[in-house]
Structures are given as structure tokens and as C-alpha cells.
Design a protein around this motif. Structure first.
Motif, PDB file in Angstrom:
ATOM      1  N   CYS A 111      49.906   6.094  51.322  1.00  0.00           N
ATOM      2  CA  CYS A 111      50.781   5.363  52.109  1.00  0.00           C
ATOM      3  C   CYS A 111      52.352   5.982  51.740  1.00  0.00           C
ATOM      4  CB  CYS A 111      50.892   3.887  51.736  1.00  0.00           C
ATOM      5  SG  CYS A 111      52.028   2.945  52.612  1.00  0.00           S
ATOM      6  N   CYS A 130      46.129   1.833  47.364  1.00  0.00           N
ATOM      7  CA  CYS A 130      46.609   1.260  48.542  1.00  0.00           C
ATOM      8  C   CYS A 130      45.775   0.027  48.851  1.00  0.00           C
ATOM      9  CB  CYS A 130      46.496   1.951  49.778  1.00  0.00           C
ATOM     10  SG  CYS A 130      47.655   3.364  49.792  1.00  0.00           S
ATOM     11  N   HIS A 187      49.058  -2.040  52.824  1.00  0.00           N
ATOM     12  CA  HIS A 187      49.448  -0.719  53.019  1.00  0.00           C
ATOM     13  C   HIS A 187      48.568   0.114  54.070  1.00  0.00           C
ATOM     14  CE1 HIS A 187      50.399  -1.485  48.693  1.00  0.00           C
ATOM     15  NE2 HIS A 187      51.687  -0.975  49.071  1.00  0.00           N
TER      16      HIS A 187
END
Length: 100
Positions: free
Chosen positions: A80, A30, A34
Motif C-alpha cells: 500500500c 496490510c 489497506h
């Protein structure tokens, strides 16, 4: 999922209605994009390149038949989650007076 609702623990499910696609990104992959604004919060990605890609890949007669919205949520120790769906809602198991 368990949520903190003004200091009280509340259990609920996050439901995506008429989902079309999912993708998950582990925490290590991420980026700030994100996480920013999506930490424990469902956000909608406006003008999503992913939705354009999905619409382009489907057969033409189905291309514009569905509502396709791109939702994102970042969850600590999970990563995410991105979902293309018609809508997102929090379902705590209670029913309103309209029966929905």
C-alpha cells in the motif's frame, strides 16, 4: 506502471502533484482497510487523521497554505502506498489540446 485498458496493455505513470508526505506498507503489514477499494485504484481518504497530524506538526504560518489530500493505492506484490499531495493524475505521456 502497466495497466489493462479493456484488454489492451497501456503504460502510464501515476503522478502526485505537490506531494507533501509518503508512506509505504509492505503487503504482509496490510490490513483489509489497506486493500479494500484501493486494489489497483487510487482512492482518497476523507477526513484523514494523517493530514490532521501533518497540519498540526507544521509551523503555524504554513499550516493552511497547501491543499493536502490523502491518496491511497494498493499494488499487488508491492503493498500500500499512501501520499499526501494536492492531486493525483495518470500520465500516459500524451498531451491534450490545452498543452497540459
Amino acid at each position: 506502471m502497466d495497466f489493462d485498458d479493456d484488454g489492451q496493455k497501456r503504460s502510464a505513470s501515476l503522478r502526485f502533484v505537490k506531494q507533501r508526505a509518503f508512506r509505504k506498507r509492505s503487503e504482509i503489514y496490510c490490513t483489509g482497510w489497506h486493500v479494500k477499494d484501493t486494489y489497483d485504484t487510487v482512492c482518497e481518504v476523507e477526513e484523514s487523521e494523517w493530514v490532521r497530524e501533518l497540519r498540526n506538526d507544521v509551523v503555524p504560518e504554513w499550516r493552511d497554505r497547501w491543499v493536502m489530500r490523502h491518496f491511497m493505492i494498493y499494488i499487488d506484490s508491492f503493498g500500500c502506498l499512501e501520499v499526501v499531495a494536492e492531486s493525483a493524475m495518470l500520465d500516459d505521456g500524451t498531451r491534450n489540446s490545452g498543452g497540459t
